[in-house]
Design a protein around this motif. Structure first.
Motif, PDB file in Angstrom:
ATOM      1  N   ASP A  32       0.880  -1.347  -0.061  1.00 41.48           N
ATOM      2  CA  ASP A  32      -0.016   0.112  -0.147  1.00 41.48           C
ATOM      3  C   ASP A  32       0.923   1.223  -0.014  1.00 41.48           C
ATOM      4  O   ASP A  32       0.526   2.331  -0.744  1.00 41.48           O
ATOM      5  N   PHE A  33       1.933   1.420   0.801  1.00 41.76           N
ATOM      6  CA  PHE A  33       2.829   2.427   0.653  1.00 41.76           C
ATOM      7  C   PHE A  33       3.590   2.420  -0.269  1.00 41.76           C
ATOM      8  O   PHE A  33       3.650   3.686  -0.968  1.00 41.76           O
ATOM      9  N   ASN A  34       3.972   1.741  -1.277  1.00 45.02           N
ATOM     10  CA  ASN A  34       4.570   1.798  -2.586  1.00 45.02           C
ATOM     11  C   ASN A  34       3.319   2.379  -3.559  1.00 45.02           C
ATOM     12  O   ASN A  34       3.782   3.011  -4.535  1.00 45.02           O
ATOM     13  N   LEU A  35       2.192   1.699  -3.463  1.00 39.22           N
ATOM     14  CA  LEU A  35       1.130   2.092  -4.374  1.00 39.22           C
ATOM     15  C   LEU A  35       0.802   3.575  -4.043  1.00 39.22           C
ATOM     16  O   LEU A  35       0.724   4.416  -5.217  1.00 39.22           O
ATOM     17  N   ALA A  36       0.824   4.027  -2.782  1.00 40.03           N
ATOM     18  CA  ALA A  36       0.596   5.677  -2.467  1.00 40.03           C
ATOM     19  C   ALA A  36       1.797   6.379  -3.024  1.00 40.03           C
ATOM     20  O   ALA A  36       1.457   7.582  -3.816  1.00 40.03           O
ATOM     21  N   ARG A  37       3.022   6.081  -3.231  1.00 33.24           N
ATOM     22  CA  ARG A  37       4.068   6.668  -3.537  1.00 33.24           C
ATOM     23  C   ARG A  37       4.232   6.674  -5.332  1.00 33.24           C
ATOM     24  O   ARG A  37       4.123   7.866  -5.576  1.00 33.24           O
ATOM     25  N   LEU A  38       3.764   5.667  -5.756  1.00 33.66           N
ATOM     26  CA  LEU A  38       3.664   5.591  -7.160  1.00 33.66           C
ATOM     27  C   LEU A  38       2.379   6.615  -7.713  1.00 33.66           C
ATOM     28  O   LEU A  38       2.531   7.066  -8.812  1.00 33.66           O
ATOM     29  N   GLN A  39       1.456   6.551  -6.914  1.00 35.08           N
ATOM     30  CA  GLN A  39       0.346   7.502  -7.363  1.00 35.08           C
ATOM     31  C   GLN A  39       0.454   9.043  -7.073  1.00 35.08           C
ATOM     32  O   GLN A  39      -0.498   9.794  -7.091  1.00 35.08           O
ATOM     33  N   GLY A  40       1.442   9.262  -6.289  1.00 39.34           N
ATOM     34  CA  GLY A  40       1.869  10.495  -5.973  1.00 39.34           C
ATOM     35  C   GLY A  40       1.104  10.912  -4.588  1.00 39.34           C
ATOM     36  O   GLY A  40       0.874  12.246  -4.314  1.00 39.34           O
ATOM     37  N   GLU A  41       0.769  10.229  -3.941  1.00 35.73           N
ATOM     38  CA  GLU A  41      -0.029  10.332  -2.666  1.00 35.73           C
ATOM     39  C   GLU A  41       0.776  10.531  -1.529  1.00 35.73           C
ATOM     40  O   GLU A  41       0.735   9.774  -0.875  1.00 35.73           O
ATOM     41  N   GLU A  42       1.784  11.794  -1.430  1.00 37.29           N
ATOM     42  CA  GLU A  42       2.872  11.669  -0.549  1.00 37.29           C
ATOM     43  C   GLU A  42       2.350  11.712   0.925  1.00 37.29           C
ATOM     44  O   GLU A  42       2.871  11.223   1.703  1.00 37.29           O
ATOM     45  N   ASP A  43       1.212  12.357   1.198  1.00 36.14           N
ATOM     46  CA  ASP A  43       0.684  12.364   2.819  1.00 36.14           C
ATOM     47  C   ASP A  43       0.300  10.680   3.063  1.00 36.14           C
ATOM     48  O   ASP A  43       0.735  10.550   4.290  1.00 36.14           O
ATOM     49  N   LYS A  44      -0.424  10.398   2.069  1.00 35.95           N
ATOM     50  CA  LYS A  44      -0.926   9.014   2.527  1.00 35.95           C
ATOM     51  C   LYS A  44       0.434   8.018   2.723  1.00 35.95           C
ATOM     52  O   LYS A  44       0.545   7.189   3.421  1.00 35.95           O
ATOM     53  N   ALA A  45       1.441   8.295   1.685  1.00 36.39           N
ATOM     54  CA  ALA A  45       2.673   7.347   2.073  1.00 36.39           C
ATOM     55  C   ALA A  45       3.318   7.679   3.030  1.00 36.39           C
ATOM     56  O   ALA A  45       3.795   6.826   3.873  1.00 36.39           O
ATOM     57  N   THR A  46       3.466   8.956   3.350  1.00 35.48           N
ATOM     58  CA  THR A  46       4.214   9.264   4.822  1.00 35.48           C
ATOM     59  C   THR A  46       3.491   8.716   5.867  1.00 35.48           C
ATOM     60  O   THR A  46       4.231   8.235   6.744  1.00 35.48           O
ATOM     61  N   ASP A  47       2.145   8.658   6.041  1.00 37.15           N
ATOM     62  CA  ASP A  47       1.330   8.118   7.203  1.00 37.15           C
ATOM     63  C   ASP A  47       1.734   6.684   7.137  1.00 37.15           C
ATOM     64  O   ASP A  47       1.877   5.865   8.007  1.00 37.15           O
ATOM     65  N   LEU A  48       1.537   5.982   6.097  1.00 33.86           N
ATOM     66  CA  LEU A  48       1.919   4.503   5.785  1.00 33.86           C
ATOM     67  C   LEU A  48       3.278   4.242   6.152  1.00 33.86           C
ATOM     68  O   LEU A  48       3.679   3.121   6.953  1.00 33.86           O
ATOM     69  N   ALA A  49       4.380   4.897   5.923  1.00 32.74           N
ATOM     70  CA  ALA A  49       5.892   4.887   6.011  1.00 32.74           C
ATOM     71  C   ALA A  49       5.723   4.934   7.648  1.00 32.74           C
ATOM     72  O   ALA A  49       6.473   4.123   8.375  1.00 32.74           O
ATOM     73  N   GLU A  50       5.230   5.959   8.358  1.00 34.27           N
ATOM     74  CA  GLU A  50       5.390   5.885   9.868  1.00 34.27           C
ATOM     75  C   GLU A  50       4.813   4.646  10.570  1.00 34.27           C
ATOM     76  O   GLU A  50       5.237   4.241  11.493  1.00 34.27           O
ATOM     77  N   GLN A  51       3.728   4.289   9.988  1.00 39.34           N
ATOM     78  CA  GLN A  51       2.962   2.949  10.617  1.00 39.34           C
ATOM     79  C   GLN A  51       4.001   1.909  10.370  1.00 39.34           C
ATOM     80  O   GLN A  51       4.091   0.775  11.210  1.00 39.34           O
ATOM     81  N   LEU A  52       4.593   1.696   9.254  1.00 30.78           N
ATOM     82  CA  LEU A  52       5.267   0.577   9.005  1.00 30.78           C
ATOM     83  C   LEU A  52       6.702   0.481   9.639  1.00 30.78           C
ATOM     84  O   LEU A  52       7.494  -0.463   9.964  1.00 30.78           O
ATOM     85  N   MET A  53       7.202   1.704  10.203  1.00 25.54           N
ATOM     86  CA  MET A  53       8.367   1.819  10.745  1.00 25.54           C
ATOM     87  C   MET A  53       8.618   0.733  12.013  1.00 25.54           C
ATOM     88  O   MET A  53       9.567   0.234  12.328  1.00 25.54           O
ATOM     89  N   LYS A  54       7.407   0.807  12.629  1.00 29.02           N
ATOM     90  CA  LYS A  54       7.519  -0.130  13.920  1.00 29.02           C
ATOM     91  C   LYS A  54       7.403  -1.556  13.751  1.00 29.02           C
ATOM     92  O   LYS A  54       7.759  -2.320  14.640  1.00 29.02           O
ATOM     93  N   ASP A  55       7.203  -1.966  12.359  1.00 27.83           N
ATOM     94  CA  ASP A  55       6.854  -3.326  12.230  1.00 27.83           C
ATOM     95  C   ASP A  55       7.825  -3.849  10.970  1.00 27.83           C
ATOM     96  O   ASP A  55       7.665  -4.875  10.441  1.00 27.83           O
ATOM     97  N   THR A  56       9.124  -3.056  10.891  1.00 24.32           N
ATOM     98  CA  THR A  56       9.961  -3.414   9.712  1.00 24.32           C
ATOM     99  C   THR A  56      10.584  -4.699   9.856  1.00 24.32           C
ATOM    100  O   THR A  56      10.929  -5.304   8.967  1.00 24.32           O
ATOM    101  N   LEU A  57      10.851  -5.374  11.093  1.00 25.94           N
ATOM    102  CA  LEU A  57      11.535  -6.466  11.434  1.00 25.94           C
ATOM    103  C   LEU A  57      10.609  -7.471  10.733  1.00 25.94           C
ATOM    104  O   LEU A  57      10.956  -8.565  10.613  1.00 25.94           O
ATOM    105  N   LYS A  58       9.121  -7.211  10.703  1.00 26.17           N
ATOM    106  CA  LYS A  58       8.516  -8.405  10.116  1.00 26.17           C
ATOM    107  C   LYS A  58       8.586  -8.729   8.617  1.00 26.17           C
ATOM    108  O   LYS A  58       7.977  -9.324   7.822  1.00 26.17           O
ATOM    109  N   LEU A  59       9.258  -7.694   7.949  1.00 25.34           N
ATOM    110  CA  LEU A  59       9.513  -7.872   6.392  1.00 25.34           C
ATOM    111  C   LEU A  59      10.763  -8.511   6.003  1.00 25.34           C
ATOM    112  O   LEU A  59      11.674  -8.550   6.978  1.00 25.34           O
ATOM    113  N   ALA A  60      10.756  -9.138   5.188  1.00 24.27           N
ATOM    114  CA  ALA A  60      11.951  -9.843   4.801  1.00 24.27           C
ATOM    115  C   ALA A  60      12.946  -8.913   4.730  1.00 24.27           C
ATOM    116  O   ALA A  60      12.808  -7.735   4.226  1.00 24.27           O
TER     117      ALA A  60
END
Length: 189
Positions: A32-60
């Protein structure tokens, strides 16, 4: 005797399934973060990035590095240099040959130095200036070695002259040749 064993086994299976679902949910937020970035939705992408920061260890690991890089670029474009620097440093730590992050770091470190690219009449004695330049130069050199750019090369030479490091300036060509090995220009996930 079998009941406790079955109960423990059931708890382990449930925990494993819960963890896998959690990782899938985090990955979905990454998409969702990547999609928001690609669609130029900077505010949404920034919000999603902030949410993802605390869970990055769950990503490969490779996905995590890609996320850090993408979020850093988002922050850099949004004039949030401090956050961008922190994430680019994570990218470089994980992928030291990825010169794109090195270039970004080199320029971001210099961002708060007015006229950093201007030659000085005599070498600087300002310790903050010297410290910042010395932090920036290895990043710029890696970027220059991997993707030669006349502006970056001119900046590197100017910075060495500005801090009075003629020895480093004289050995620049040799360092650039050494740094050319193993350059990465695209991160894979």
């Amino acid at each position: 005797m079998h009941k406790p064993l079955v109960l423990i086994l059931f708890m382990l299976i449930t925990a494993t399934i819960s963890k896998a679902q959690s990782a899938d949910e985090v990955y979905d937020r990454y998409l969702d973060f990547n999609l928001a970035r690609l669609q130029g939705e900077e505010d949404k992408a920034t919000d999603l990035a902030e949410q993802l920061m605390k869970d990055t260890l769950k990503l490969a690991p490779k996905v995590r590095v890609n996320f850090y890089n993408s979020a850093a670029k988002l922050y850099e474009d949004g004039s949030q240099s401090v956050k961008a620097i922190e994430l680019y440093e994570r990218v470089v730590a994980a992928q030291p040959q990825y010169y794109v992050a090195h270039r970004a770091l080199g320029y971001l470190y210099l961002k708060n130095i007015p006229d950093a690219d201007k030659p000085l009449d005599k070498p600087s004695t300002n310790q903050d200036y010297i410290k910042t330049v010395k932090k920036s130069l290895p990043q710029l050199e890696k970027a220059q070695a991997c993707d030669a750019d006349e502006n970056t090369l001119t900046l590197i030479k100017t910075l060495y002259k500005n801090i009075g490091d003629s020895a480093a300036l004289a050995s620049l060509d040799n360092r650039l040749k050494t740094l050319q090995k193993g350059c990465i220009d695209i991160l894979s996930d």
